[in-house]
Motif scaffolding. Structure first.
Motif, PDB file in Angstrom:
ATOM      1  N   ALA A 222       0.816  -1.197   0.000  1.00 22.49           N
ATOM      2  CA  ALA A 222       0.000   0.000   0.000  1.00 22.49           C
ATOM      3  C   ALA A 222       0.861   1.262   0.000  1.00 22.49           C
ATOM      4  O   ALA A 222       0.557   2.245  -0.684  1.00 22.49           O
ATOM      5  CB  ALA A 222      -0.926  -0.007   1.219  1.00 22.49           C
ATOM      6  N   ARG A 223       1.949   1.236   0.741  1.00 20.23           N
ATOM      7  CA  ARG A 223       2.838   2.402   0.806  1.00 20.23           C
ATOM      8  C   ARG A 223       3.547   2.638  -0.529  1.00 20.23           C
ATOM      9  O   ARG A 223       3.712   3.797  -0.954  1.00 20.23           O
ATOM     10  CB  ARG A 223       3.864   2.184   1.927  1.00 20.23           C
ATOM     11  CG  ARG A 223       4.879   3.315   2.090  1.00 20.23           C
ATOM     12  CD  ARG A 223       4.242   4.578   2.607  1.00 20.23           C
ATOM     13  NE  ARG A 223       5.236   5.599   2.912  1.00 20.23           N
ATOM     14  CZ  ARG A 223       4.959   6.832   3.310  1.00 20.23           C
ATOM     15  NH1 ARG A 223       3.690   7.214   3.459  1.00 20.23           N
ATOM     16  NH2 ARG A 223       5.915   7.696   3.564  1.00 20.23           N
ATOM     17  N   ILE A 224       3.963   1.580  -1.184  1.00 19.59           N
ATOM     18  CA  ILE A 224       4.612   1.728  -2.489  1.00 19.59           C
ATOM     19  C   ILE A 224       3.661   2.396  -3.472  1.00 19.59           C
ATOM     20  O   ILE A 224       4.042   3.303  -4.230  1.00 19.59           O
ATOM     21  CB  ILE A 224       5.079   0.362  -3.032  1.00 19.59           C
ATOM     22  CG1 ILE A 224       6.233  -0.171  -2.184  1.00 19.59           C
ATOM     23  CG2 ILE A 224       5.513   0.469  -4.492  1.00 19.59           C
ATOM     24  CD1 ILE A 224       6.569  -1.622  -2.476  1.00 19.59           C
TER      25      ILE A 224
ATOM     26  N   GLU B 169       4.879  -1.227 -10.878  1.00 22.47           N
ATOM     27  CA  GLU B 169       4.203  -2.507 -11.051  1.00 22.47           C
ATOM     28  C   GLU B 169       4.460  -3.325  -9.778  1.00 22.47           C
ATOM     29  O   GLU B 169       5.596  -3.665  -9.471  1.00 22.47           O
ATOM     30  CB  GLU B 169       4.739  -3.241 -12.279  1.00 22.47           C
ATOM     31  CG  GLU B 169       4.042  -4.574 -12.526  1.00 22.47           C
ATOM     32  CD  GLU B 169       4.625  -5.328 -13.730  1.00 22.47           C
ATOM     33  OE1 GLU B 169       4.209  -6.490 -13.950  1.00 22.47           O
ATOM     34  OE2 GLU B 169       5.492  -4.760 -14.433  1.00 22.47           O
ATOM     35  N   ILE B 170       3.379  -3.627  -9.066  1.00 19.87           N
ATOM     36  CA  ILE B 170       3.506  -4.278  -7.762  1.00 19.87           C
ATOM     37  C   ILE B 170       2.836  -5.644  -7.829  1.00 19.87           C
ATOM     38  O   ILE B 170       1.657  -5.758  -8.184  1.00 19.87           O
ATOM     39  CB  ILE B 170       2.855  -3.442  -6.644  1.00 19.87           C
ATOM     40  CG1 ILE B 170       3.374  -1.994  -6.664  1.00 19.87           C
ATOM     41  CG2 ILE B 170       3.111  -4.087  -5.283  1.00 19.87           C
ATOM     42  CD1 ILE B 170       2.603  -1.069  -5.756  1.00 19.87           C
ATOM     43  N   LEU B 171       3.599  -6.672  -7.471  1.00 18.99           N
ATOM     44  CA  LEU B 171       3.086  -8.044  -7.429  1.00 18.99           C
ATOM     45  C   LEU B 171       3.262  -8.571  -6.010  1.00 18.99           C
ATOM     46  O   LEU B 171       4.369  -8.626  -5.495  1.00 18.99           O
ATOM     47  CB  LEU B 171       3.863  -8.918  -8.420  1.00 18.99           C
ATOM     48  CG  LEU B 171       3.574 -10.417  -8.419  1.00 18.99           C
ATOM     49  CD1 LEU B 171       2.110 -10.700  -8.735  1.00 18.99           C
ATOM     50  CD2 LEU B 171       4.482 -11.128  -9.430  1.00 18.99           C
ATOM     51  N   MET B 172       2.142  -8.928  -5.340  1.00 19.76           N
ATOM     52  CA  MET B 172       2.209  -9.444  -3.971  1.00 19.76           C
ATOM     53  C   MET B 172       1.821 -10.917  -3.956  1.00 19.76           C
ATOM     54  O   MET B 172       0.739 -11.294  -4.421  1.00 19.76           O
ATOM     55  CB  MET B 172       1.294  -8.655  -3.032  1.00 19.76           C
ATOM     56  CG  MET B 172       1.462  -9.072  -1.567  1.00 19.76           C
ATOM     57  SD  MET B 172       0.767  -7.891  -0.387  1.00 19.76           S
ATOM     58  CE  MET B 172      -0.977  -8.132  -0.683  1.00 19.76           C
TER      59      MET B 172
ATOM     60  N   VAL C 248      -8.648  -8.218   7.523  1.00 20.53           N
ATOM     61  CA  VAL C 248      -8.393  -6.785   7.393  1.00 20.53           C
ATOM     62  C   VAL C 248      -8.850  -6.277   6.034  1.00 20.53           C
ATOM     63  O   VAL C 248      -9.477  -5.230   5.917  1.00 20.53           O
ATOM     64  CB  VAL C 248      -6.898  -6.483   7.613  1.00 20.53           C
ATOM     65  CG1 VAL C 248      -6.615  -5.001   7.412  1.00 20.53           C
ATOM     66  CG2 VAL C 248      -6.472  -6.919   9.010  1.00 20.53           C
ATOM     67  N   THR C 249      -8.540  -7.022   5.001  1.00 24.83           N
ATOM     68  CA  THR C 249      -8.989  -6.671   3.655  1.00 24.83           C
ATOM     69  C   THR C 249      -9.015  -7.933   2.809  1.00 24.83           C
ATOM     70  O   THR C 249      -8.354  -8.924   3.138  1.00 24.83           O
ATOM     71  CB  THR C 249      -8.080  -5.614   3.016  1.00 24.83           C
ATOM     72  OG1 THR C 249      -8.637  -5.186   1.755  1.00 24.83           O
ATOM     73  CG2 THR C 249      -6.687  -6.163   2.766  1.00 24.83           C
TER      74      THR C 249
ATOM     75  N   PHE D 121      -8.346  -5.073  -2.015  1.00 22.13           N
ATOM     76  CA  PHE D 121      -6.981  -4.545  -2.043  1.00 22.13           C
ATOM     77  C   PHE D 121      -6.556  -4.246  -3.472  1.00 22.13           C
ATOM     78  O   PHE D 121      -5.929  -3.216  -3.753  1.00 22.13           O
ATOM     79  CB  PHE D 121      -6.026  -5.568  -1.407  1.00 22.13           C
ATOM     80  CG  PHE D 121      -4.704  -4.987  -1.005  1.00 22.13           C
ATOM     81  CD1 PHE D 121      -4.551  -4.287   0.184  1.00 22.13           C
ATOM     82  CD2 PHE D 121      -3.586  -5.152  -1.817  1.00 22.13           C
ATOM     83  CE1 PHE D 121      -3.323  -3.757   0.556  1.00 22.13           C
ATOM     84  CE2 PHE D 121      -2.360  -4.623  -1.457  1.00 22.13           C
ATOM     85  CZ  PHE D 121      -2.231  -3.919  -0.262  1.00 22.13           C
ATOM     86  N   THR D 122      -6.920  -5.130  -4.379  1.00 22.75           N
ATOM     87  CA  THR D 122      -6.571  -4.927  -5.793  1.00 22.75           C
ATOM     88  C   THR D 122      -7.257  -3.690  -6.350  1.00 22.75           C
ATOM     89  O   THR D 122      -6.645  -2.877  -7.061  1.00 22.75           O
ATOM     90  CB  THR D 122      -6.973  -6.161  -6.613  1.00 22.75           C
ATOM     91  OG1 THR D 122      -6.258  -7.294  -6.121  1.00 22.75           O
ATOM     92  CG2 THR D 122      -6.661  -5.961  -8.097  1.00 22.75           C
ATOM     93  N   GLU D 123      -8.522  -3.534  -6.027  1.00 24.90           N
ATOM     94  CA  GLU D 123      -9.280  -2.401  -6.566  1.00 24.90           C
ATOM     95  C   GLU D 123      -8.740  -1.075  -6.047  1.00 24.90           C
ATOM     96  O   GLU D 123      -8.625  -0.099  -6.809  1.00 24.90           O
ATOM     97  CB  GLU D 123     -10.753  -2.555  -6.196  1.00 24.90           C
ATOM     98  CG  GLU D 123     -11.626  -1.432  -6.739  1.00 24.90           C
ATOM     99  CD  GLU D 123     -13.090  -1.629  -6.392  1.00 24.90           C
ATOM    100  OE1 GLU D 123     -13.912  -0.834  -6.872  1.00 24.90           O
ATOM    101  OE2 GLU D 123     -13.397  -2.566  -5.626  1.00 24.90           O
ATOM    102  N   ARG D 124      -8.406  -1.033  -4.771  1.00 19.68           N
ATOM    103  CA  ARG D 124      -7.970   0.242  -4.206  1.00 19.68           C
ATOM    104  C   ARG D 124      -6.548   0.603  -4.600  1.00 19.68           C
ATOM    105  O   ARG D 124      -6.261   1.770  -4.907  1.00 19.68           O
ATOM    106  CB  ARG D 124      -8.092   0.197  -2.677  1.00 19.68           C
ATOM    107  CG  ARG D 124      -7.512   1.422  -1.976  1.00 19.68           C
ATOM    108  CD  ARG D 124      -8.022   1.585  -0.584  1.00 19.68           C
ATOM    109  NE  ARG D 124      -9.450   1.856  -0.581  1.00 19.68           N
ATOM    110  CZ  ARG D 124     -10.167   2.076   0.528  1.00 19.68           C
ATOM    111  NH1 ARG D 124      -9.572   2.043   1.714  1.00 19.68           N
ATOM    112  NH2 ARG D 124     -11.460   2.329   0.463  1.00 19.68           N
ATOM    113  N   TYR D 125      -5.641  -0.389  -4.569  1.00 19.00           N
ATOM    114  CA  TYR D 125      -4.224  -0.073  -4.754  1.00 19.00           C
ATOM    115  C   TYR D 125      -3.673  -0.529  -6.102  1.00 19.00           C
ATOM    116  O   TYR D 125      -2.497  -0.282  -6.390  1.00 19.00           O
ATOM    117  CB  TYR D 125      -3.397  -0.702  -3.623  1.00 19.00           C
ATOM    118  CG  TYR D 125      -3.719  -0.111  -2.272  1.00 19.00           C
ATOM    119  CD1 TYR D 125      -3.320   1.178  -1.944  1.00 19.00           C
ATOM    120  CD2 TYR D 125      -4.441  -0.844  -1.332  1.00 19.00           C
ATOM    121  CE1 TYR D 125      -3.617   1.729  -0.710  1.00 19.00           C
ATOM    122  CE2 TYR D 125      -4.749  -0.307  -0.083  1.00 19.00           C
ATOM    123  CZ  TYR D 125      -4.337   0.977   0.214  1.00 19.00           C
ATOM    124  OH  TYR D 125      -4.642   1.524   1.435  1.00 19.00           O
TER     125      TYR D 125
END
Length: 834
Positions: free
Chosen positions: A17-19, A27-30, A60-61, A66-70
């Motif tokens: 989320a911070r990134i 491009e963020i892959l978790m 928490v989420t 999480f995908t939609e928001r961030y």
């Protein structure tokens, strides 16, 4: 820039989320091996009891949210199985389908967390043995609770998770046992602070085994047997492993990333691993302890979140942020108590070779005149320069606030004198004009400026055990307080009359003072030092801390596993709502005093009476005590006890194998020393037959608990009862040595009974029955007499005949002859020969 994050929950999800907030184009892959990318693992135990009612509250989420928001590419049910550092590629595997594929990265963040310790013990794969680390673990426990309705649970481990699980299973109406390999639970606390929690757990009827370990599990048709190293066997319908966690470093180790001396992933101050393009956060890394400067493992959610945020900044903006280490501030709910800590404790300071001083204070959570004030026990550790090294607080209200204040003080590099000047919020419902933090600062400052010298409970106990000290031990509480119990060998001089008794003390000999919590001891200290006494010390934390620390910490064998019955859920709900089974008696009596409850379930006579006696001592006049016991004779015994001590029995109710009694405190229970002389009990213990000795011990303890002075005269074979098991080797004539070899070594090794002895087999059978029925051992009963102030006299003539010397007898025994016995008998209303 492409960033791959391995692991969600606290560190990984926070970093993702911070990134995104830092870089909209990244491009963020978790990657998350489990089903849930972010859940409140600290809340898992509280869903077991229903305190957190809805399972979804722990999530928490969700992955879609999480995908939609961030706009993060979240892949749950996916495992990172290898890192190709040279080509900057991570090998991934879908744990559902088994498909494997590669993903490249520019920066990689490892947040794999920690894995629970699961030793390779025989039977550990039993379907009744569970861990609790994630949502899936919790779901398995909840399913087992729903399907099997367990009555008995054993929790292995007395750390934070273990205590939380035990509490919530108890709230679920499950009889719960904790097994801990150390001599205390909650190792972040020092021993005497953990002792407060031990006492509270015992009051809550949690069975506690200390310094004992599990060796194996064995499944039976209806339950699992837990074998302990002590030889005990516990029955369990449910077992929860809470032994601890260790860093999950499989992926990092395989990739050649450096690990530290603790076994965690080694990172620098920017949270970079030995590979500059790979960062790591959370429970998997070792961190610098801010006070000692040593590398440690501190698996806490707060630091993991801060690390995730900082690593995100450093990956996006370069290494602009520096992680300054972890202080280790934490808190635990243990039933009605909070146990909080920050910084280092004594064991850690000793291990780090850091010299320290300490003080213990007991203060109110808010102004004492405002209703509802609860005690806070606060321990402060500091250097001889005043630097704060750590603190611990235990209390029912306000412990969190005080530890947070001291944690902030440590972070801001304040010293103990600065604590005296902190201006903290005060109004009667919330605090005191002198806050417990201020008071701790005052005491510590006085220690540093040499206006107050303390002695710790450990040092005092060691000095008393050696019996070689010429120390003058003075209890400066009132005579009434002294009569209800004090430290052995102490002399009572009320602080208000101390000045009139100065000539009775030797100014050239050491003096140790104590009161209930330390304040009156400090006042006495100031009086003596200003009258020429130079060797004076005050007991840190007073008699309260000493009594907690020297008390028996564990309470094994309180459950009769064969006959245990599940607690009635309606009864549990009534307890939670404040409803009382004896409310009718309350109304009828017109009582308005505060109601207290006490469990004596599992104790055999005289245990329930003794426990009730101690509880009633702590009440104010008019207050009520509801006692529940499983001893069927308790109802009869309690009436006799109440008549003797002047308290009221409002009701006695027997139901479902339990006796519930409601008592009202009428007047302070008289101390044994204040009882009428002709009310004394004297026993002559002539025999070492196990059954006769047990009879004498039970009668004596019962009399003591009713306020009677008690004297026991041990003669001939009865001397075996008071022999000490750790007696020193002494040079004796041959005949005396022969006696020593043939006789039992101490009270717990009496090997005959008067009837049906069958060459010692009868005694073994009796011991088995006593153990199964929860009857105290002769040794425990004897110790209760010593602790309660009974007079123990050994016959000098018999000692000479039997070849027994004074050094072989337990502490607290007087040496006397027939005249001593006749003197005691002459003052007694009852004299028995056993």
């Amino acid at each position: 820039m492409k960033i791959i994050i391995v692991g969600g929950v606290a560190g990984g999800a926070t970093a993702a989320a911070r990134i995104r907030r830092n870089d909209e184009t990244a491009e963020i892959l978790m990657i998350e091996r489990g089903q849930y990318i972010s859940f409140a693992n600290c809340g898992l135990p509280y869903h077991i009891s229903g305190m957190i009612e809805e399972r979804e509250q722990l999530l928490v989420t969700s992955e879609p949210a999480f995908t939609e928001r961030y706009r993060v590419d979240v892949r749950s049910h996916t495992e990172a199985i290898a890192i190709d550092r040279k080509n900057k590629v991570v090998r991934l595997r879908n744990v559902t389908s088994g498909d494997e594929y590669d993903e490249s990265y520019d920066k990689l963040l490892l947040s794999p967390g920690a894995e629970p310790v699961r030793p390779k013990l025989p039977g550990i794969d039993s379907p009744r043995v569970f861990g609790l680390r994630n949502i899936a673990d919790m779901d398995r426990i909840m399913t087992h609770l729903a399907q099997h309705n367990p009555r008995r649970a054993v929790v292995i481990g007395g750390g934070f998770i273990g205590i939380e699980v035990a509490e919530n299973l108890h709230e679920k109406a499950v009889f719960t046992t904790i097994v801990e390999g150390c001599d205390q639970i909650l190792t972040p606390l020092d021993y005497e602070m953990a002792a407060i929690v031990h006492s509270h757990m015992r009051d809550k009827n949690i069975e506690l085994y200390l310094e004992d370990k599990v060796e194996q599990f064995e499944d039976k048709d209806s339950h699992t047997v837990v074998y302990l190293s002590s030889g005990r066997r516990l029955q369990a319908d449910l077992v929860v492993l809470a032994i601890g966690v260790r860093p999950e470093t499989t992926l990092a180790r395989a990739a050649g990333i450096d690990l530290g001396s603790t076994g965690g992933i080694r990172v620098n101050s920017h949270l970079q691993t030995s590979d500059p393009d790979i960062y790591a956060v959370g429970d998997a890394i070792e961190v610098t302890q801010t006070i000692s400067g040593q590398q440690v493992l501190i698996p806490l959610a707060g630091p993991a979140n801060r690390q995730g945020r900082m690593a995100a900044d450093n990956m996006v903006f370069g290494n602009s942020k520096t992680y300054r280490g972890t202080q280790g501030t934490s808190i635990l709910k243990a039933f009605d108590l909070a146990a909080a800590t920050t910084g280092l404790n004594e064991k850690q300071l000793v291990a780090a070779d850091i010299p320290f001083l300490s003080c213990i204070t007991h203060s109110g959570s808010h102004a004492s005149y405002y209703p509802g004030a609860k005690q806070i026990s606060l321990k402060l550790l500091f250097t001889d320069k005043g630097e704060i090294l750590g603190a611990q607080a235990v209390g029912a209200d306000g412990a969190d606030k005080r530890i947070d204040v001291i944690a902030t003080a440590i972070h801001g590099k304040l010293n103990v004198e600065d604590l005296t000047e902190l201006e903290l919020a005060y109004a009667p419902p919330y605090g005191s004009a002198k806050d417990p933090v201020n008071i701790a600062g005052y005491v510590a400052t006085n220690v540093l400026n040499k206006s107050h010298e303390l002695i710790e409970w450990k040092e005092l106990r060691a000095a008393l055990e050696t019996k070689e000290s010429d120390m003058q031990l003075i209890d400066v509480r009132t005579a009434e307080e002294f009569g209800f119990g004090s430290i052995p060998t102490a002399r009572n001089i009320d602080v208000n009359q101390l000045r009139e008794h100065l000539d009775e003390l030797d100014v050239n000999k050491p003096v140790v003072l104590f009161c209930q919590i330390g304040l009156r001891g400090y006042l006495a200290y100031r009086i003596l030092t200003q009258h020429g006494f130079t060797q004076v010390r005050n007991l840190s934390g007073g008699y309260k801390s000493y009594a907690w620390a020297v008390d028996k910490q564990a309470n094994p064998d309180i459950f009769d596993y064969e006959d245990i019955k599940r607690r009635d859920p309606e009864e549990i709900e009534a307890e939670r709502s404040g409803s009382c089974a004896v409310s009718a008696a309350l109304i009828a009596s017109g009582s308005t005093g505060e109601l207290h409850t006490l469990s004596a379930v599992g104790l055999q006579c005289p245990g329930p009476i003794m426990k009730t006696y101690k509880a009633m001592q702590a009440l104010d006049d008019g207050e009520l005590l509801e006692v529940t016991a499983s001893d069927p004779a308790f109802g009869r015994d309690i009436r006799a006890w109440a008549k003797k001590t002047g308290n009221d029995v409002l009701s006695v109710k027997a139901e479902k194998g339990l006796v519930t009694v409601l008592l009202r405190k009428v007047a302070a229970v008289a101390a044994p020393a204040a009882a009428e002389s002709l009310d004394k009990l004297t026993l002559v213990v002539f025999s070492d037959d196990l059954d006769k000795v047990m009879a004498s011990m039970i009668i004596a303890n019962g009399a003591l608990s009713m306020g009677k002075p008690v004297s026991l005269f041990f003669t001939f074979w009865g001397l075996d009862v008071i022999r000490r098991v750790d007696a020193p080797h002494l040079n004796k004539p041959m005949m005396d040595r022969m006696f020593s070899t043939m006789l039992p070594s101490d009270a717990d090794h009496l090997n005959t009974i008067s009837k049906m002895d069958m060459h010692g087999l009868g005694a073994k059978m009796i011991r088995k029955v006593m153990h199964d029925k929860g009857v105290e051992t002769p040794g425990h009963l004897l110790q209760s007499l010593v602790d309660g102030g009974a007079q123990l006299i050994a016959c000098q003539m018999s000692m000479d005949v039997m070849g027994i010397q004074a050094e072989e007898l337990i502490d607290g025994v007087e040496i006397g002859g027939v005249a001593a016995f006749l003197g005691e008998a002459g003052e007694s209303g009852t004299t028995l020969f056993i």
